[in-house]
Scaffold this motif. Structure first.
Motif, PDB file in Angstrom:
ATOM      1  N   ASP A 122       0.809  -1.221   0.000  1.00  0.00           N
ATOM      2  CA  ASP A 122       0.000   0.000   0.000  1.00  0.00           C
ATOM      3  C   ASP A 122       0.843   1.274   0.000  1.00  0.00           C
ATOM      4  N   ALA A 123       2.169   1.144  -0.143  1.00  0.00           N
ATOM      5  CA  ALA A 123       3.027   2.330  -0.127  1.00  0.00           C
ATOM      6  C   ALA A 123       4.058   2.231  -1.245  1.00  0.00           C
ATOM      7  N   VAL A 124       4.259   3.345  -1.940  1.00  0.00           N
ATOM      8  CA  VAL A 124       5.253   3.421  -3.007  1.00  0.00           C
ATOM      9  C   VAL A 124       6.217   4.547  -2.660  1.00  0.00           C
ATOM     10  N   ILE A 125       7.489   4.212  -2.535  1.00  0.00           N
ATOM     11  CA  ILE A 125       8.508   5.186  -2.130  1.00  0.00           C
ATOM     12  C   ILE A 125       9.657   5.119  -3.118  1.00  0.00           C
ATOM     13  N   ARG A 126      10.012   6.259  -3.687  1.00  0.00           N
ATOM     14  CA  ARG A 126      11.094   6.302  -4.665  1.00  0.00           C
ATOM     15  C   ARG A 126      12.343   6.878  -4.003  1.00  0.00           C
ATOM     16  N   VAL A 127      13.462   6.189  -4.193  1.00  0.00           N
ATOM     17  CA  VAL A 127      14.701   6.543  -3.502  1.00  0.00           C
ATOM     18  C   VAL A 127      15.841   6.591  -4.501  1.00  0.00           C
ATOM     19  N   THR A 128      16.708   7.600  -4.365  1.00  0.00           N
ATOM     20  CA  THR A 128      17.960   7.626  -5.108  1.00  0.00           C
ATOM     21  C   THR A 128      19.044   7.011  -4.237  1.00  0.00           C
ATOM     22  N   VAL A 129      19.675   5.970  -4.727  1.00  0.00           N
ATOM     23  CA  VAL A 129      20.666   5.236  -3.934  1.00  0.00           C
ATOM     24  C   VAL A 129      21.951   6.044  -3.839  1.00  0.00           C
ATOM     25  N   ASP A 130      22.442   6.215  -2.625  1.00  0.00           N
ATOM     26  CA  ASP A 130      23.772   6.806  -2.434  1.00  0.00           C
ATOM     27  C   ASP A 130      24.475   6.063  -1.310  1.00  0.00           C
ATOM     28  N   GLU A 131      25.743   6.350  -1.110  1.00  0.00           N
ATOM     29  CA  GLU A 131      26.547   5.583  -0.168  1.00  0.00           C
ATOM     30  C   GLU A 131      26.098   5.748   1.279  1.00  0.00           C
ATOM     31  N   THR A 132      25.322   6.796   1.580  1.00  0.00           N
ATOM     32  CA  THR A 132      24.855   6.953   2.960  1.00  0.00           C
ATOM     33  C   THR A 132      23.882   5.846   3.341  1.00  0.00           C
ATOM     34  N   VAL A 133      23.269   5.206   2.334  1.00  0.00           N
ATOM     35  CA  VAL A 133      22.368   4.087   2.607  1.00  0.00           C
ATOM     36  C   VAL A 133      23.154   2.860   3.046  1.00  0.00           C
ATOM     37  N   HIS A 134      24.412   2.768   2.597  1.00  0.00           N
ATOM     38  CA  HIS A 134      25.226   1.585   2.865  1.00  0.00           C
ATOM     39  C   HIS A 134      25.901   1.735   4.218  1.00  0.00           C
ATOM     40  N   THR A 135      25.178   1.351   5.274  1.00  0.00           N
ATOM     41  CA  THR A 135      25.665   1.548   6.638  1.00  0.00           C
ATOM     42  C   THR A 135      26.392   0.342   7.202  1.00  0.00           C
ATOM     43  N   GLY A 136      26.171  -0.835   6.646  1.00  0.00           N
ATOM     44  CA  GLY A 136      26.709  -2.068   7.203  1.00  0.00           C
ATOM     45  C   GLY A 136      25.671  -2.874   7.954  1.00  0.00           C
ATOM     46  N   ILE A 137      24.445  -2.358   8.038  1.00  0.00           N
ATOM     47  CA  ILE A 137      23.414  -3.023   8.834  1.00  0.00           C
ATOM     48  C   ILE A 137      22.976  -4.347   8.211  1.00  0.00           C
ATOM     49  N   TYR A 138      23.009  -4.450   6.882  1.00  0.00           N
ATOM     50  CA  TYR A 138      22.613  -5.702   6.223  1.00  0.00           C
ATOM     51  C   TYR A 138      23.597  -6.815   6.597  1.00  0.00           C
ATOM     52  N   ASP A 139      24.862  -6.530   6.459  1.00  0.00           N
ATOM     53  CA  ASP A 139      25.873  -7.531   6.790  1.00  0.00           C
ATOM     54  C   ASP A 139      25.794  -7.916   8.258  1.00  0.00           C
ATOM     55  N   LEU A 140      25.516  -6.949   9.118  1.00  0.00           N
ATOM     56  CA  LEU A 140      25.443  -7.201  10.550  1.00  0.00           C
ATOM     57  C   LEU A 140      24.357  -8.215  10.866  1.00  0.00           C
ATOM     58  N   PHE A 141      23.192  -8.084  10.240  1.00  0.00           N
ATOM     59  CA  PHE A 141      22.076  -8.974  10.552  1.00  0.00           C
ATOM     60  C   PHE A 141      22.157 -10.307   9.812  1.00  0.00           C
ATOM     61  N   VAL A 142      22.558 -10.288   8.565  1.00  0.00           N
ATOM     62  CA  VAL A 142      22.490 -11.490   7.739  1.00  0.00           C
ATOM     63  C   VAL A 142      23.676 -12.422   7.962  1.00  0.00           C
ATOM     64  N   ASN A 143      24.852 -11.863   8.140  1.00  0.00           N
ATOM     65  CA  ASN A 143      26.062 -12.682   8.146  1.00  0.00           C
ATOM     66  C   ASN A 143      26.672 -12.888   9.526  1.00  0.00           C
ATOM     67  N   SER A 144      25.922 -12.600  10.572  1.00  0.00           N
ATOM     68  CA  SER A 144      26.412 -12.858  11.921  1.00  0.00           C
ATOM     69  C   SER A 144      26.012 -14.258  12.366  1.00  0.00           C
ATOM     70  N   ARG A 145      26.801 -14.829  13.265  1.00  0.00           N
ATOM     71  CA  ARG A 145      26.509 -16.179  13.769  1.00  0.00           C
ATOM     72  C   ARG A 145      25.244 -16.189  14.620  1.00  0.00           C
ATOM     73  N   ALA A 146      25.054 -15.171  15.435  1.00  0.00           N
ATOM     74  CA  ALA A 146      23.887 -15.114  16.317  1.00  0.00           C
ATOM     75  C   ALA A 146      22.606 -14.922  15.513  1.00  0.00           C
ATOM     76  N   GLU A 147      21.487 -15.284  16.115  1.00  0.00           N
ATOM     77  CA  GLU A 147      20.200 -15.106  15.458  1.00  0.00           C
ATOM     78  C   GLU A 147      19.954 -13.617  15.178  1.00  0.00           C
ATOM     79  N   PRO A 148      19.366 -13.286  14.019  1.00  0.00           N
ATOM     80  CA  PRO A 148      19.131 -11.880  13.690  1.00  0.00           C
ATOM     81  C   PRO A 148      18.355 -11.121  14.757  1.00  0.00           C
TER      82      PRO A 148
END
Length: 269
Positions: free
Chosen positions: A97-123
């Motif tokens: 129900d929501a449409v959001i348009r975003v221009t990708v820049d390096e400020t989006v790349h914080t490291g949070i994806y790697d932190l949650f997906v590639n850690s040994r502990a449960e997300p």
């Protein structure tokens, strides 16, 4: 008068990618034959999408969900800096129900994806510890800045590479870091020296631990002290993730494999 579908087509037409967050099969089929790259971001690839980014947590805040999806797409080389990305998500229950348009820049790349997906502990455990550190950074301890070090996952090895500084208040307990009452206790104990050790499943194994791995080969930014060095070193020698709240500058940082992977200002989170 143009319909909502017409407006949606206009938004998508010149975009570099469309991110569909947990779409139904029928909704996904509407985009499948187009020329724009379509990325499904969901817990599971139930729609058999060609391009898929796993969403390990629901992220109730839609901004966090979108940031996570974009960063995961960047890590998978599906989008890059400067791309125009249309994100279609659900804000209310009942479908997209929501449409959001975003221009990708390096400020989006914080490291949070790697932190949650590639850690040994449960997300969910990583999230609970991360949010606890953020809250501590925002509120401090009775209005004063505090520092804290949480070592999450691979608790057996971490305990073997550390020693107690005082009694362990969690020694015979079975409490988990996501428990609100426990979080109050953790905030109190954060005033004292030493690290918290948290298991893969979120059990608080210990407080007041002095980490003993050598610091050789650990590269941390200038100006950071012993707490960050210890956090970086323990993740080099184990499969743990270290989440550190700096008392001096108030930032929350995460270390994995001996390297800094995330740096966030709690006041801007």
């Amino acid at each position: 008068m143009a319909s909502l579908t017409d407006h949606l087509s206009d938004l998508v037409e010149d975009a570099d990618a469309v991110l569909l967050f947990s779409p139904t099969s029928s909704f996904h089929d509407r985009f499948e034959d187009g020329d724009t790259e379509v990325v499904v971001v969901a817990p599971d690839n139930d729609v058999d999408a060609d391009t898929f980014v796993e969403l390990p947590l629901p992220f109730d805040n839609v901004k966090d969900r979108i940031r996570f999806g974009i960063e995961g797409s960047m890590d998978a080389d599906l989008v890059s800096e400067g791309d125009e990305v249309v994100c279609i998500a659900s804000v209310f229950d009942g479908g997209s129900d929501a449409v959001i348009r975003v221009t990708v820049d390096e400020t989006v790349h914080t490291g949070i994806y790697d932190l949650f997906v590639n850690s040994r502990a449960e997300p969910s455990v990583i999230r609970d510890v991360f949010e606890l550190a953020i809250e501590l950074g925002q509120k401090g301890q009775k209005g004063k800045p505090v520092g804290a070090l949480f070592v999450v996952g691979d608790a057996g090895k971490v305990m073997n590479k550390s020693r107690p500084l005082s009694y362990n208040p969690f020694e015979k307990s079975h409490v988990h870091v996501g428990d609100p009452i426990v979080n109050v206790m953790v905030k109190e104990f954060s005033r004292l020296d030493g690290a918290f050790v948290v298991s893969d499943s979120g059990k608080i194994v210990s407080a007041y631990r002095y980490l003993e791995p050598g610091a050789e080969g650990v590269d941390i930014p200038k100006g950071l002290g012993a707490r960050h060095m210890a956090g970086g070193a323990i993740t080099r020698d184990t499969n743990a993730t270290a989440i550190v709240l700096s008392e001096s500058d108030g930032l929350v940082r995460a270390f994995k494999a001996g390297e800094l992977v995330l740096e966030i200002d709690p006041e801007e989170y």
